[in-house]
Design a protein around this motif. Structure first.
Motif, short mmCIF file in Angstrom:
data_model
loop_
_atom_site.label_atom_id
_atom_site.label_comp_id
_atom_site.label_asym_id
_atom_site.label_seq_id
_atom_site.Cartn_x
_atom_site.Cartn_y
_atom_site.Cartn_z
N LEU A 12 -43.40 -9.20 82.56
CA LEU A 12 -43.87 -8.45 83.71
C LEU A 12 -43.43 -9.18 84.98
N ILE A 13 -42.52 -8.56 85.72
CA ILE A 13 -41.94 -9.22 86.89
C ILE A 13 -42.84 -9.08 88.12
N THR A 14 -43.41 -7.91 88.31
CA THR A 14 -44.35 -7.72 89.42
C THR A 14 -45.61 -7.03 88.91
N GLY A 15 -46.69 -7.21 89.65
CA GLY A 15 -47.90 -6.45 89.37
C GLY A 15 -48.87 -7.06 88.39
N GLU A 16 -48.70 -8.36 88.07
CA GLU A 16 -49.67 -8.96 87.16
C GLU A 16 -51.09 -8.77 87.69
N PHE A 151 -57.36 -2.89 71.04
CA PHE A 151 -57.36 -4.01 71.98
C PHE A 151 -57.75 -3.49 73.36
N SER A 152 -57.05 -3.98 74.36
CA SER A 152 -57.20 -3.51 75.73
C SER A 152 -55.90 -3.86 76.45
N GLY A 153 -55.86 -3.66 77.75
CA GLY A 153 -54.66 -3.98 78.52
C GLY A 153 -54.13 -2.78 79.25
N SER A 154 -53.11 -3.02 80.07
CA SER A 154 -52.54 -1.94 80.88
C SER A 154 -51.62 -1.03 80.08
N GLY A 155 -50.95 -1.59 79.06
CA GLY A 155 -50.01 -0.81 78.27
C GLY A 155 -48.56 -1.01 78.66
N TYR A 156 -48.29 -1.79 79.71
CA TYR A 156 -46.89 -1.99 80.11
C TYR A 156 -46.09 -2.64 78.99
N ASP A 157 -46.77 -3.50 78.20
CA ASP A 157 -46.07 -4.18 77.10
C ASP A 157 -45.65 -3.20 76.02
N ILE A 158 -46.46 -2.16 75.79
CA ILE A 158 -46.08 -1.11 74.84
C ILE A 158 -44.86 -0.35 75.36
N ALA A 159 -44.85 -0.06 76.67
CA ALA A 159 -43.71 0.64 77.26
C ALA A 159 -42.43 -0.18 77.10
N GLN A 200 -50.97 -18.60 77.49
CA GLN A 200 -52.13 -18.19 78.27
C GLN A 200 -52.88 -17.07 77.56
N ASN A 201 -54.20 -17.16 77.54
CA ASN A 201 -55.03 -16.11 76.97
C ASN A 201 -55.16 -14.97 77.98
N SER A 202 -54.50 -13.86 77.71
CA SER A 202 -54.49 -12.75 78.67
C SER A 202 -55.89 -12.19 78.91
N ARG A 203 -56.70 -12.13 77.85
CA ARG A 203 -58.04 -11.56 78.01
C ARG A 203 -58.90 -12.43 78.94
N GLU A 204 -58.75 -13.74 78.84
CA GLU A 204 -59.49 -14.63 79.73
C GLU A 204 -59.01 -14.46 81.17
N GLY A 205 -57.69 -14.32 81.34
CA GLY A 205 -57.13 -14.12 82.67
C GLY A 205 -57.62 -12.83 83.30
N ILE A 206 -57.68 -11.78 82.50
CA ILE A 206 -58.17 -10.48 82.99
C ILE A 206 -59.64 -10.58 83.38
N ALA A 207 -60.41 -11.28 82.55
CA ALA A 207 -61.84 -11.43 82.84
C ALA A 207 -62.05 -12.15 84.17
N GLN A 208 -61.27 -13.18 84.43
CA GLN A 208 -61.38 -13.92 85.70
C GLN A 208 -60.99 -13.03 86.87
N SER A 273 -45.04 -16.54 88.97
CA SER A 273 -45.76 -16.41 87.70
C SER A 273 -45.47 -15.04 87.11
N LEU A 274 -45.51 -14.97 85.80
CA LEU A 274 -45.28 -13.70 85.09
C LEU A 274 -46.45 -13.46 84.15
N GLY A 275 -47.13 -12.35 84.30
CA GLY A 275 -48.28 -12.08 83.46
C GLY A 275 -49.48 -12.89 83.92
N ALA A 276 -50.36 -13.24 82.97
CA ALA A 276 -51.56 -14.00 83.32
C ALA A 276 -51.18 -15.38 83.85
N TRP A 277 -51.75 -15.77 84.96
CA TRP A 277 -51.39 -17.02 85.60
C TRP A 277 -51.87 -18.22 84.78
N GLY A 278 -51.02 -19.25 84.72
CA GLY A 278 -51.42 -20.50 84.09
C GLY A 278 -50.72 -20.82 82.79
N GLY A 279 -49.88 -19.93 82.30
CA GLY A 279 -49.19 -20.21 81.05
C GLY A 279 -48.02 -19.28 80.82
#
Length: 310
Positions: A12-16, A151-159, A200-208, A273-279
């Motif tokens: 994901l280049i933009t919009g994390e 799961f959950s998420g935006s779905g961009y990864d499926i696209a 990076q744990n995406s779910r933790e990043g989303i929760a934050q 950064s790409l995706g969830a920050w920190g990893g």
């Protein structure tokens, strides 16, 4: 009976984070991905084997078809062994697929299912999303629905898993909108992807992200404009300014340091950064000396754009 499916990884280049709330995002499918192979065997069960990029089995289990067909509840607690957790996750996905298509696995007996990653599991390029998209193809169900049912998420990864070209992605009233676009900047030989040696744990990043208070509409509007500008950008200096602006925008809203401030303050180029920050991966702009710079800092996985992106 033999079946074969393959799905692309993603960056994901933009919009994390903001992509979750409808921001327009630029995402790129990678040359790395995951395959799923299915063949008939004797017996009544599914023998499942998952292989790493070095062809070693990292997960193996036997599933009873009744577990999938009758939707035996799957524990979502974290108080399990890694192997049990992986098995539960797999059952949850297969159960969700069966709910979406009751003909999935109908009249099926023994199966050998093998998954093969062609990238290290800890790279964060989409080991889960590629699996979900492959299972969706196998089960003949909507991959986005399968993602959100299991799961959950935006779905961009499926696209990204479904496309072999760059995409613009956003959610409109929770419906994915995907537009294939051409992102082929003349400066792509100055773009590098660096693995931060930590998944990076995406779910933790989303929760934050969800816990922060900020002006969401302004954030989405700003990300939309940056995304559109990056897609049209033909100059490396302008690109640097745009990704710096994006980093500062998210840093201010997340109340976090940018990755450049935290780890690479002396780097002469720009870093995003790409995706969830920190990893996982970051994007850096530079020259051939860029690889040496990050290697000396202890980051040995530095991949040029042309070797990463489809």
């Amino acid at each position: 009976m033999k079946e074969h499916y393959y799905s692309n990884g993603k960056l994901l280049i933009t919009g994390e984070y903001a992509v979750l709330d409808g921001a327009l995002s630029l995402a790129l499918p990678t040359k790395y991905g995951q395959s799923l192979n299915i063949s008939s065997i004797e017996g009544e069960n599914i023998v499942w084997k998952s292989y790493t990029h070095t062809e070693e089995i990292w997960f193996e289990t036997t599933l009873e078809l009744a577990d999938i067909r009758h939707q035996i509840p799957v524990s979502k607690t974290g108080n399990t062994t890694t192997e049990a957790s992986v098995r539960n996750t797999l059952l949850r996905i297969l159960n969700a697929a069966y709910q979406l298509n009751s003909n999935f696995l109908k009249n099926t007996k023994g199966l050998l299912v093998e998954t093969h990653l062609n990238f290290p599991r800890d790279w964060g390029l989409g080991s889960s999303s590629t699996l979900i998209n492959n299972i969706a193809q196998w089960a003949q169900v909507d991959a986005f629905k399968l993602l959100w049912d299991s799961f959950s998420g935006s779905g961009y990864d499926i696209a990204c898993a479904q496309h072999r070209t760059s995409i613009l992605y956003h959610l409109k009233k929770d419906i994915p909108v995907v537009e294939a676009v051409s992102f082929d900047p003349p400066f792509k030989n100055q773009l590098y992807f660096i693995y931060l040696n930590e998944k990076q744990n995406s779910r933790e990043g989303i929760a934050q992200y969800r816990q922060k208070e900020f002006d969401l509409l302004n954030l989405i509007s700003a990300v939309n404009q940056i995304t559109k500008s990056i897609l049209k950008c033909q100059d490396i200096q302008e690109f640097n300014s745009l990704i710096d602006e994006h980093e500062r925008l998210l840093a201010d809203n997340l109340q976090m340091e940018t990755v450049k401030e935290k780890l690479f303050p002396d780097f002469p180029g720009s870093i995003k950064s790409l995706g969830a920050w920190g990893g996982d991966f970051i994007l850096a702009t530079g020259t051939k000396e860029t690889i040496s710079y990050f290697n000396k800092k202890g980051f040995k996985t530095v991949i040029p754009y042309s070797e990463m992106i489809l």
